[in-house]
Write an enzyme that holds these catalytic residues in place. Structure first.
Site, mmCIF file in Angstrom:
data_model
loop_
_atom_site.group_PDB
_atom_site.id
_atom_site.type_symbol
_atom_site.label_atom_id
_atom_site.label_comp_id
_atom_site.label_asym_id
_atom_site.label_seq_id
_atom_site.Cartn_x
_atom_site.Cartn_y
_atom_site.Cartn_z
ATOM 1 N N ASP A 72 0.774 -1.204 0.033
ATOM 2 C CA ASP A 72 -0.090 -0.079 0.048
ATOM 3 C C ASP A 72 0.828 1.154 0.086
ATOM 4 O OD1 ASP A 72 0.602 -0.797 2.793
ATOM 5 O OD2 ASP A 72 -0.441 0.757 3.379
ATOM 6 N N GLU A 119 0.109 -1.100 5.605
ATOM 7 C CA GLU A 119 1.052 -0.562 6.399
ATOM 8 C C GLU A 119 1.063 0.904 6.997
ATOM 9 O OE1 GLU A 119 4.997 1.225 7.925
ATOM 10 O OE2 GLU A 119 3.675 1.851 6.036
#
Length: 349
Positions: A72, A119
């Protein structure tokens, strides 16, 4: 195939994967398209690969070392282009560059790989990975450190929500309302962790309010205040100690704390750190040992697994989340070489 031809093929494939991933938007919670591209890459190299129940891309293999980074990115549209030998685009530095470099090194050396989700928000991917598998022999976590940098430490993270309610009354009254109570509590907490200019930031607590909502309640009979707060925790302090100190400053209201992420500080003398120092020198670099003031998934891995680890990846971390995020492709190529060297050394031990 000659060595030079083989290296060029690896570099070309790694760059192609990097550009494809940076060209595929993957903000936290919406990583599926980028995950599919990673799966395609590993399948093309006849590697076992699957997407687990939270969306992580898992390619288990030689577990002497696990190469892992996050899929991400933060939101933001930066037009993807290559100019003057640099790749511009959201995620090129944080952390699609490290992610693509690790994927290329994993298929070249046959070590385990995991691309994890969220994350930048909840770390749901790393948390699930810690619960779902045993510790590998070593971990290399992917975040930008610069190709000569080896990150050994991160501060921890604690966030909470302060909530207070008071009776409503005329603003001319001297009694403190919930908004004032919230402000007073936060001023007291900040003063308890006042910055010391003579100590590195890494060794201090950083306090930060990140959201506030206050005013007359829906019933018209009360004043309400809600404040979102965050703390970065140095290795010398535990999350429990910090939380207890912040709670001790309460006069009114309560704080609802989220699950903390503990700080981490790895030794520079582990076999992983040594392998990186050798690999970086082998390509003409001067290794730098780093401590970061932020927090990463390595904090969670270190808390869950008893194995040596470092964080490594191409890119300038000052460009994390920035509107001019870009990655020199030559640095990316060199980082792939370093990761391959490290993985080969760790699988031989």
């Amino acid at each position: 195939m000659s060595t030079n031809t083989h290296r060029k093929r690896i570099a070309d494939e790694a760059r192609e994967l990097l550009v494809d991933l940076v060209s595929t938007p993957s903000p936290s919670g919406d990583e599926a398209a980028a995950a599919a591209r990673l799966v395609e890459f590993f399948e093309a190299h006849d590697r076992e690969v699957f997407v687990d129940e939270v969306g992580n891309v898992r390619a288990p293999a030689d577990d002497s070392v696990l190469l892992t980074s996050h899929i991400d990115t933060v939101p933001g549209n930066i037009p993807v282009e290559v100019k003057d030998g640099e790749l511009w685009g959201r995620g090129s530095v944080d952390a699609t560059g490290p992610l693509a470099a690790m994927a290329a090194a994993a298929v070249e050396t046959g070590v385990s790989f995991a691309g994890v989700v969220e994350e930048e928000t909840t770390s749901a991917g790393a948390r699930f990975l810690c619960e779902d598998r045993d510790a590998p022999g070593a971990v290399v976590n992917g975040e930008p450190s610069g190709w000569e940098g080896i990150t050994l430490g991160y501060r921890g993270f604690l966030d909470g929500t302060y909530v207070a309610t008071s009776e409503s009354g005329h603003s001319s009254r001297p009694d403190m309302n919930a908004i004032e109570e919230a402000m007073d509590w936060w001023r007291t907490v900040e003063s308890a962790f006042e910055a010391d200019e003579w100590r590195p930031i890494f060794e201090q607590v950083t306090t930060k309010p990140v959201g506030f909502d206050g005013g007359l309640g829906a019933d018209g009979l009360s004043v309400e205040a809600t404040m979102e707060v965050q703390f970065r925790i140095p290795p010398a302090l535990s999350a429990d100690e910090l939380r207890e100190l912040a709670d001790s400053k309460l006069v009114e209201g309560t704080v609802h704390w989220e699950k903390p992420i503990p700080p981490v500080m790895e030794s520079p003398r582990t076999e992983v750190a040594r392998a990186f120092r050798v690999a970086i020198r082998n390509v003409g670099g001067s290794p730098r040992l780093l401590r970061k003031t932020g927090t990463s998934d390595m904090n969670l891995y270190a808390d869950a697994w008893d194995c040596p680890m470092v964080t490594y990846g191409p890119g300038d971390s000052d460009l994390d989340h920035a509107p001019d995020e870009h990655l020199p492709l030559g640095e990316f190529d060199t980082s792939v070489e370093v990761l391959i060297d490290v993985a080969e050394r760790l699988t031989e031990e």
